[in-house]
Write a protein that holds these residues in place. Structure first.
Motif, PDB file in Angstrom:
ATOM      1  N   TYR A   1       3.957  -3.089 -10.664  1.00  0.00           N
ATOM      2  CA  TYR A   1       2.770  -2.400 -11.161  1.00  0.00           C
ATOM      3  C   TYR A   1       2.372  -1.347 -10.149  1.00  0.00           C
ATOM      4  O   TYR A   1       2.326  -1.603  -8.946  1.00  0.00           O
ATOM      5  N   SER A   2       2.075  -0.156 -10.672  1.00  0.00           N
ATOM      6  CA  SER A   2       1.811   0.981  -9.810  1.00  0.00           C
ATOM      7  C   SER A   2       0.817   1.910 -10.498  1.00  0.00           C
ATOM      8  O   SER A   2       0.797   1.993 -11.727  1.00  0.00           O
ATOM      9  N   PRO A   3       0.012   2.654  -9.718  1.00  0.00           N
ATOM     10  CA  PRO A   3      -0.923   3.597 -10.346  1.00  0.00           C
ATOM     11  C   PRO A   3      -0.241   4.840 -10.910  1.00  0.00           C
ATOM     12  O   PRO A   3      -0.848   5.604 -11.631  1.00  0.00           O
ATOM     13  N   PHE A   4       1.028   5.043 -10.580  1.00  0.00           N
ATOM     14  CA  PHE A   4       1.773   6.192 -11.093  1.00  0.00           C
ATOM     15  C   PHE A   4       3.245   5.812 -11.191  1.00  0.00           C
ATOM     16  O   PHE A   4       3.679   4.812 -10.637  1.00  0.00           O
ATOM     17  N   ALA A   5       4.003   6.619 -11.909  1.00  0.00           N
ATOM     18  CA  ALA A   5       5.430   6.348 -12.090  1.00  0.00           C
ATOM     19  C   ALA A   5       6.169   6.559 -10.769  1.00  0.00           C
ATOM     20  O   ALA A   5       5.924   7.530 -10.061  1.00  0.00           O
ATOM     21  N   ILE A   6       7.063   5.646 -10.446  1.00  0.00           N
ATOM     22  CA  ILE A   6       7.860   5.727  -9.221  1.00  0.00           C
ATOM     23  C   ILE A   6       9.313   5.847  -9.641  1.00  0.00           C
ATOM     24  O   ILE A   6       9.851   4.963 -10.310  1.00  0.00           O
ATOM     25  N   HIS A   7       9.933   6.947  -9.238  1.00  0.00           N
ATOM     26  CA  HIS A   7      11.325   7.209  -9.610  1.00  0.00           C
ATOM     27  C   HIS A   7      12.244   6.104  -9.079  1.00  0.00           C
ATOM     28  O   HIS A   7      12.215   5.785  -7.895  1.00  0.00           O
TER      29      HIS A   7
ATOM     30  N   ASP B   1       0.812  -1.217   0.000  1.00  0.00           N
ATOM     31  CA  ASP B   1       0.000   0.000   0.000  1.00  0.00           C
ATOM     32  C   ASP B   1       0.848   1.272   0.000  1.00  0.00           C
ATOM     33  O   ASP B   1       0.324   2.368   0.109  1.00  0.00           O
ATOM     34  N   ASP B   2       2.177   1.122  -0.149  1.00  0.00           N
ATOM     35  CA  ASP B   2       3.071   2.263  -0.137  1.00  0.00           C
ATOM     36  C   ASP B   2       4.122   2.092  -1.235  1.00  0.00           C
ATOM     37  O   ASP B   2       4.723   1.017  -1.353  1.00  0.00           O
ATOM     38  N   PRO B   3       4.385   3.133  -2.022  1.00  0.00           N
ATOM     39  CA  PRO B   3       5.364   2.988  -3.110  1.00  0.00           C
ATOM     40  C   PRO B   3       6.786   2.718  -2.621  1.00  0.00           C
ATOM     41  O   PRO B   3       7.533   1.989  -3.268  1.00  0.00           O
ATOM     42  N   ASP B   4       7.168   3.275  -1.478  1.00  0.00           N
ATOM     43  CA  ASP B   4       8.509   3.028  -0.947  1.00  0.00           C
ATOM     44  C   ASP B   4       8.700   1.566  -0.572  1.00  0.00           C
ATOM     45  O   ASP B   4       9.780   1.006  -0.743  1.00  0.00           O
ATOM     46  N   ASN B   5       7.640   0.957  -0.057  1.00  0.00           N
ATOM     47  CA  ASN B   5       7.704  -0.477   0.278  1.00  0.00           C
ATOM     48  C   ASN B   5       7.885  -1.319  -0.982  1.00  0.00           C
ATOM     49  O   ASN B   5       8.615  -2.312  -0.975  1.00  0.00           O
ATOM     50  N   LEU B   6       7.215  -0.915  -2.065  1.00  0.00           N
ATOM     51  CA  LEU B   6       7.368  -1.637  -3.329  1.00  0.00           C
ATOM     52  C   LEU B   6       8.804  -1.535  -3.833  1.00  0.00           C
ATOM     53  O   LEU B   6       9.385  -2.538  -4.270  1.00  0.00           O
ATOM     54  N   VAL B   7       9.397  -0.362  -3.753  1.00  0.00           N
ATOM     55  CA  VAL B   7      10.783  -0.177  -4.201  1.00  0.00           C
ATOM     56  C   VAL B   7      11.721  -1.039  -3.366  1.00  0.00           C
ATOM     57  O   VAL B   7      12.614  -1.704  -3.910  1.00  0.00           O
ATOM     58  N   GLN B   8      11.527  -1.066  -2.060  1.00  0.00           N
ATOM     59  CA  GLN B   8      12.360  -1.899  -1.182  1.00  0.00           C
ATOM     60  C   GLN B   8      12.221  -3.380  -1.538  1.00  0.00           C
ATOM     61  O   GLN B   8      13.205  -4.113  -1.585  1.00  0.00           O
ATOM     62  N   ALA B   9      10.983  -3.817  -1.780  1.00  0.00           N
ATOM     63  CA  ALA B   9      10.746  -5.217  -2.136  1.00  0.00           C
ATOM     64  C   ALA B   9      11.396  -5.553  -3.478  1.00  0.00           C
ATOM     65  O   ALA B   9      11.985  -6.627  -3.637  1.00  0.00           O
ATOM     66  N   ALA B  10      11.302  -4.634  -4.433  1.00  0.00           N
ATOM     67  CA  ALA B  10      11.910  -4.860  -5.751  1.00  0.00           C
ATOM     68  C   ALA B  10      13.427  -4.979  -5.630  1.00  0.00           C
ATOM     69  O   ALA B  10      14.049  -5.844  -6.249  1.00  0.00           O
TER      70      ALA B  10
ATOM     71  N   GLU C   1      -7.179  -5.040  -9.583  1.00  0.00           N
ATOM     72  CA  GLU C   1      -7.905  -3.878 -10.099  1.00  0.00           C
ATOM     73  C   GLU C   1      -7.537  -2.603  -9.341  1.00  0.00           C
ATOM     74  O   GLU C   1      -7.686  -1.494  -9.837  1.00  0.00           O
ATOM     75  N   ARG C   2      -6.986  -2.751  -8.137  1.00  0.00           N
ATOM     76  CA  ARG C   2      -6.570  -1.584  -7.352  1.00  0.00           C
ATOM     77  C   ARG C   2      -5.202  -1.045  -7.782  1.00  0.00           C
ATOM     78  O   ARG C   2      -4.750  -0.029  -7.271  1.00  0.00           O
ATOM     79  N   ALA C   3      -4.557  -1.707  -8.725  1.00  0.00           N
ATOM     80  CA  ALA C   3      -3.257  -1.231  -9.230  1.00  0.00           C
ATOM     81  C   ALA C   3      -3.397   0.091  -9.971  1.00  0.00           C
ATOM     82  O   ALA C   3      -2.413   0.779 -10.190  1.00  0.00           O
ATOM     83  N   THR C   4      -4.604   0.451 -10.337  1.00  0.00           N
ATOM     84  CA  THR C   4      -4.821   1.730 -11.010  1.00  0.00           C
ATOM     85  C   THR C   4      -5.254   2.825 -10.048  1.00  0.00           C
ATOM     86  O   THR C   4      -5.463   3.957 -10.465  1.00  0.00           O
ATOM     87  N   SER C   5      -5.393   2.501  -8.772  1.00  0.00           N
ATOM     88  CA  SER C   5      -5.845   3.534  -7.838  1.00  0.00           C
ATOM     89  C   SER C   5      -4.931   3.701  -6.632  1.00  0.00           C
ATOM     90  O   SER C   5      -4.369   4.770  -6.422  1.00  0.00           O
ATOM     91  N   ASP C   6      -4.762   2.640  -5.825  1.00  0.00           N
ATOM     92  CA  ASP C   6      -4.036   2.845  -4.565  1.00  0.00           C
ATOM     93  C   ASP C   6      -3.183   1.675  -4.095  1.00  0.00           C
ATOM     94  O   ASP C   6      -2.763   1.651  -2.946  1.00  0.00           O
ATOM     95  N   ARG C   7      -2.909   0.705  -4.938  1.00  0.00           N
ATOM     96  CA  ARG C   7      -2.091  -0.428  -4.527  1.00  0.00           C
ATOM     97  C   ARG C   7      -0.890  -0.586  -5.463  1.00  0.00           C
ATOM     98  O   ARG C   7      -0.896  -0.157  -6.605  1.00  0.00           O
ATOM     99  N   PHE C   8       0.142  -1.264  -4.945  1.00  0.00           N
ATOM    100  CA  PHE C   8       1.396  -1.466  -5.657  1.00  0.00           C
ATOM    101  C   PHE C   8       1.725  -2.944  -5.615  1.00  0.00           C
ATOM    102  O   PHE C   8       1.653  -3.563  -4.551  1.00  0.00           O
ATOM    103  N   PHE C   9       2.089  -3.513  -6.771  1.00  0.00           N
ATOM    104  CA  PHE C   9       2.284  -4.955  -6.875  1.00  0.00           C
ATOM    105  C   PHE C   9       3.674  -5.275  -7.427  1.00  0.00           C
ATOM    106  O   PHE C   9       4.163  -4.609  -8.324  1.00  0.00           O
ATOM    107  N   LEU C  10       4.259  -6.327  -6.868  1.00  0.00           N
ATOM    108  CA  LEU C  10       5.510  -6.879  -7.362  1.00  0.00           C
ATOM    109  C   LEU C  10       5.239  -8.330  -7.718  1.00  0.00           C
ATOM    110  O   LEU C  10       4.805  -9.113  -6.870  1.00  0.00           O
TER     111      LEU C  10
END
Length: 188
Positions: free
Chosen positions: A43-49, A20-29, A144-153
């Motif tokens: 997969y993310s609802p927006f671009a993550i640097h 539920d947090d982009p920083d957590n997704l980056v750490q997991a990746a 389906e929440r990947a386009t709104s508020d969830r982040f997937f690896l």
């Protein structure tokens, strides 16, 4: 009738972790890439640097193709004008030379932009495999929440290190902890 019949039931496409947090997704990746997984996607609802670099996506052919085709467009525009004005249809205007190259610059520039822009757009679509009306990741739980508020690896089963149980266990042990880890079933 002899032969062997293989039952082709549902196949596992991969294992996906939800955050539920982009920083957590980056750490997991970063952790998954460090562990040796190479066939993974985020997969993310927006671009993550920096996320693309974390999963090993460093280079694309789009800029090179755009440059080559932009230069091709510039050369095409310039040569067509040169051929038309200096060789094919010579027409003297006010004593100017037939090959008056400064007059060719606007069209040369426009042809460069035209060729480059179309190449950029079309090569981006082709190299991304788009349009893609269906992808197995769409079967992931809550995707389906990947386009709104969830982040997937997702670690794909095509990865050489992929083992269904070990990979799932690895994702469950990650810090920060994912909200959930689930299988992605590829429909036949």
């Amino acid at each position: 009738m002899s032969g062997h019949y293989e039952h082709s039931g549902p196949r596992v496409y991969g294992i996906v972790a939800e955050y539920d947090d982009p920083d957590n997704l980056v750490q997991a990746a970063k952790s998954a890439y460090k562990e040796g997984y190479r066939q993974l996607d985020a997969y993310s609802p927006f671009a993550i640097h920096g996320l693309a670099e974390c999963i090993g996506f460093n280079k694309t052919a789009v800029p090179f193709l755009t440059l080559v085709m932009g230069l091709t467009g510039a050369a095409t525009g310039f040569l067509l004008q040169t051929f038309g004005m200096a060789y094919h249809y010579t027409y003297e205007v006010g004593g100017r030379p037939y090959f008056s190259w400064p007059a060719f610059i606007p069209i040369t520039f426009e042809c460069m932009v035209l060729f480059g822009a179309f190449t950029c757009g079309l090569s981006m679509l082709a190299l991304n495999g788009l349009p893609m009306p269906y992808h197995p990741i769409f079967n992931a739980k809550n995707f389906e929440r990947a386009t709104s508020d969830r982040f997937f690896l997702c670690i794909e089963s095509a990865d050489p290190r992929f083992d269904e149980h070990k990979t799932k266990s690895f994702l469950e042990r990650l810090v920060p902890k994912p909200l959930q880890v689930s299988e992605v079933i590829e429909e036949a």
